[in-house]
Write an enzyme that holds these catalytic residues in place. Structure first.
Site, PDB file in Angstrom:
ATOM      1  N   PHE A  73      41.019  53.269  27.235  1.00  0.00           N
ATOM      2  CA  PHE A  73      41.235  51.818  27.305  1.00  0.00           C
ATOM      3  C   PHE A  73      40.876  51.806  28.984  1.00  0.00           C
ATOM      4  CE2 PHE A  73      43.159  48.059  28.448  1.00  0.00           C
ATOM      5  CZ  PHE A  73      42.425  47.121  27.836  1.00  0.00           C
ATOM      6  N   ASP A  97      40.813  57.230  35.995  1.00  0.00           N
ATOM      7  CA  ASP A  97      41.679  55.893  35.913  1.00  0.00           C
ATOM      8  C   ASP A  97      43.135  56.059  35.868  1.00  0.00           C
ATOM      9  OD1 ASP A  97      42.623  53.499  35.413  1.00  0.00           O
ATOM     10  OD2 ASP A  97      41.341  53.023  33.672  1.00  0.00           O
ATOM     11  N   LYS A 102      48.827  48.174  38.166  1.00  0.00           N
ATOM     12  CA  LYS A 102      50.209  48.041  37.584  1.00  0.00           C
ATOM     13  C   LYS A 102      51.353  48.127  38.731  1.00  0.00           C
ATOM     14  CE  LYS A 102      48.535  49.053  32.862  1.00  0.00           C
ATOM     15  NZ  LYS A 102      49.329  48.192  32.034  1.00  0.00           N
ATOM     16  N   THR A 114      35.706  37.338  46.689  1.00  0.00           N
ATOM     17  CA  THR A 114      36.424  36.511  47.657  1.00  0.00           C
ATOM     18  C   THR A 114      37.410  36.814  48.152  1.00  0.00           C
ATOM     19  OG1 THR A 114      35.332  34.579  46.570  1.00  0.00           O
ATOM     20  CG2 THR A 114      37.336  34.113  48.070  1.00  0.00           C
TER      21      THR A 114
END
Lengths: 516, 516
Positions: free
Chosen positions: A228, A337, A368, A392
């Site tokens: 995930f 990841d 996190k 942005t």
């Protein structure tokens, strides 16, 4: 490891718990000032100051006020994932307080995203400094109008904890964005190499506008069953954990490799697990070839050091070394990841530091507990044109400012080693419980405080987590039937003992034969 | 509109500017206390208190300190998009101060993302309230552990300005995430309707894990040439503005329709523009059929009310009404991306309120000046299962808290009407300059302060923006040759006059024949 002591502590407290009713138990728990034999207090306890002495429950969770607020919020958005509403002002340290006044030990901490628990005094001090206000009020377009102190702040925070071998970093607003931009960094590096140093052609530029090849080439990223990585389309294309992540959403056809399913205890299945990992690595190698033939070559492999959402699935350092070798052999990159595994929870600052890789991964994503999203990368993945990795906001300097204080506390309190120690203690406690309750809990596993354990069924796991919460401990779930622990970095052995005590009480409640 | 007065003001100041050297000009600009005829002061001027009297330049931009910092930052990440480094602490109101001490009127305001300019006193007051600190320190996993005051805060902020007809909203961390989740809300609603109320099959659930049909069906979203929606893969699949957004990145094959290219002045090309819009609408209709035949049916149309990044391209209300009708006729939805056009800048709170749509768009995305990302949606787009629209942070309550104060100020100072008035004044000033400098500026256009003007070439446009910046006005660019203005909501006619004055001085500098 003092497994005997833990067991004794667990027995001592749980024996006084298990014969009472749930409500009575929780009331009693509230009254318990310190139900466990005194343990060595770490400096952390003073750091979090006003932390409650233990769980104290007034209602089941969600209580009436949570249910009322949930019904109100549901008029505005789907609330099926809401567990309870939190009284953040009154939550402290490792204890979360809900709107019904229940005080719970929190071993899930906002899905692993609170580095220092609730209302850490050092963060309050940081926020109280008027000099820091300007950073909160004027959010920049960071890629074009960066603040004067950005270089110093990045050097003083993200670069001090950069994974060994990685000298570049880009902040992003959240984990999903970090993943999507990390993927793009790999695509760019891959195509730059394919072009052999030549600039893109006019046709490349033109076709990229409509999203056609050659400007937008058919390329892929390999990921793993059970993975995930987030909720944007690129992140979802690499996620294979639960149906509700992707059902109804179109995603590109990218290769999904099997992730090792290790058997526990590891020491009893050395050969089987080696074979399993070898099998998975062979599939990885094959998939490079398969997708080359499909005309969608794999530019890189994306992998979590520990598959979290998919069930806290671990693999050996040899497996990750193998991934890196196979990627390199196939001219592909390796993205690890570390959104959930980074920031010290594994007992090293980055979980992949446990793997003894021969060189750094090409990209390492984070979010996190780091408070800001982002990714580290190598020179090869650095954009060579303006506005390629851009949006942005590109993160938020106010989060870097808070991270600065988090890292100070992590350093001053040696919290990475704390995670190693406490994690070991926690895991040993679960292993001990596993022996006490055979057939009920299995596969206790962990890396630092990334600790999990399996139950026989999804339904039983859910009962455990709900019962445990009603007793005063908020834990997480993952995979089919695992309970996932993601405490903050200020979680101590004392907190771990409270958790283990309440878990055993829960098991006794739920196993009729063991209730006496 | 006092176009004569503007012209006179412009002439008055620019005549004293244009004969000096650049450096001398900027020094002089610094000394100018108020170069323009006195205009009616609005209450806003007191609000921003310490705003400088006008631009004041010490160096060209980027100056030495910006260049030094850029070189340092470039060791960590690509900095080709960095314009200059900002001294946020000393920036005030509509004036940005860079690290070389240059004071610039900012008509770009962090890519349209600062609602109230720099260091607005009301935001400082909000931040100074210790009661608000808890919101900054304890970032929740909003979808599972929302704060006690979330319902009240959403009702008091996002719901008070919800687009008419939309009762649901979901916050997200940034614009890209808002787009990706807005897309997913449409995919879900579409497939739920396709299933006719039946639950997904076991095969649906299973195949979704690996990303294959039927669980992950081949569906598409239609978007427009010149569109820009963000940087995740789903957002990029709908973006068709610049090569550097997508080059090297695989994206799905989704339909790209032509966006009307209107001719200006609109009143001279009524018939041509109607035909152009009609042509585009026919293409939209055809693409529904084309992609149905391709086996990737279009679930919805995604469109900006004003294409910003792509060149500030406008279309008429009739065009958007047509889009909505064609979408409905083809069982598709309409997503309007108001990330850049929302929060009052158009002279209405949402730009699509200018379009007199027969019903609300199905999804409206926002970010930038709203401080938080997110999207509004209809009941039909509301998720019916847990964790479908979800991630760890799902926005940030501290941004909702700041938005609360922004909306107070917007309301108290009537800033939406201010945007309408000032925008009209700004546009008229550009129209006047266009007449004065035929062949140099053209196609002045605007909706509220979403104002832009074209130059003959990209190179000339770039010269204008750089020269203007060196004189003391920071403007934006978009499309091939447009200058884009995105001032804050506290931008007044006085500020607009300063901008127009400096722009004319710039034009005189750059057109050799007009230099005397």
């Amino acid at each position: 490891m003092p497994s005997g002591a833990v067991r004794q502590a667990i027995r001592c407290v749980s024996s006084s718990l298990h014969s009472t009713t749930l409500r009575a138990q929780t009331t009693m728990a509230a009254a318990m000032p310190d139900p466990l034999p005194v343990r060595q207090k770490t400096p952390l306890v003073t750091e979090v100051g006003k932390e409650p002495p233990g769980p104290a429950m007034k209602t089941n969770v969600p209580g009436r006020e949570s249910l009322r607020l949930k019904a109100e919020l549901d008029k505005i958005q789907n609330t099926d994932a809401v567990h309870f509403f939190v009284d953040y002002a009154n939550s402290r340290g490792n204890y979360v307080v809900d709107v019904d006044g229940n005080i719970m030990l929190d071993v899930f901490t906002q899905i692993a995203s609170l580095p220092l628990g609730y209302n850490h005094p050092k963060l309050i001090a940081k926020m109280s400094n008027p000099d820091n206000m300007v950073t909160f009020i004027n959010r920049p377009a960071l890629g074009s109008f960066p603040p004067a102190d950005l270089v110093d702040k990045i050097r003083g925070t993200l670069m001090t904890v950069a994974p060994p071998g990685l000298q570049h970093v880009q902040t992003m607003a959240c984990g999903s964005c970090s993943i999507e931009h990390g993927q793009k960094a790999m695509f760019m590096a891959y195509m730059r190499r394919e072009r052999g140093g030549k600039p893109p052609t006019a046709e490349d530029l033109e076709t990229s506008i409509s999203g056609q090849a050659p400007g937008c080439p058919k390329l892929s990223i390999m990921s793993f069953n059970g993975a995930f990585h987030g909720r944007g389309m690129g992140a979802l294309a690499c996620s294979h954990a639960k149906w509700f992540h992707k059902l109804d959403f179109p995603v590109p056809d990218w290769p999904m490799a099997p992730f090792p399913k290790l058997r526990y205890p590891l020491e009893d299945f050395v050969r089987e697990n080696e074979q399993e990992e070898q099998f998975c690595l062979e599939q990885v190698e094959d998939l490079f070839e398969t997708y080359r033939q499909k005309g969608a070559p794999v530019v890189g492999i994306m992998c979590e050091p520990v598959q979290a959402e998919g069930g806290d699935n671990h693999a050996s350092p040899a497996f990750f070394q193998g991934l890196q070798d196979i990627a390199a052999k196939n001219n592909g990159y390796l993205l690890l990841d570390e959104v959930q595994t980074g920031c010290g929870v594994s007992g090293k600052f980055w979980a992949h530091e446990h793997f003894n890789l021969r060189e750094a991964p090409d990209v390492v994503t984070f979010a996190k507990k780091m408070l800001t999203g982002g990714f580290y990368y190598k020179q090869e993945q650095k954009a060579t044109e303006a506005y390629r990795i851009y949006n942005t906001w590109m993160g938020d300097p106010s989060k870097i400012m808070m991270l600065e204080e988090v890292l100070n506390v992590v350093h001053q309190n040696d919290l990475v080693n704390n995670a190693a120690d406490v994690g070991q203690f926690l895991l040993q406690g679960l292993l001990d419980l596993q022996k006490l309750y055979p057939g009920t809990m299995k596969n206790a596993r962990g890396l630092g405080t990334l600790v999990a354990v399996d139950f026989p069924t999804t339904a039983f796991r859910n009962s455990v987590v709900i019962t445990l919460r009603n007793k005063g401990v908020n834990a997480g779930t993952c995979g089919e039937a695992a309970m996932r622990l993601r405490p903050s970095l200020i979680f101590t052995k004392s907190h771990a003992s409270v958790f283990l005590t309440y878990l055993e009480a829960t098991l006794k409640d739920l196993i009729p034969g063991r209730k006496v």
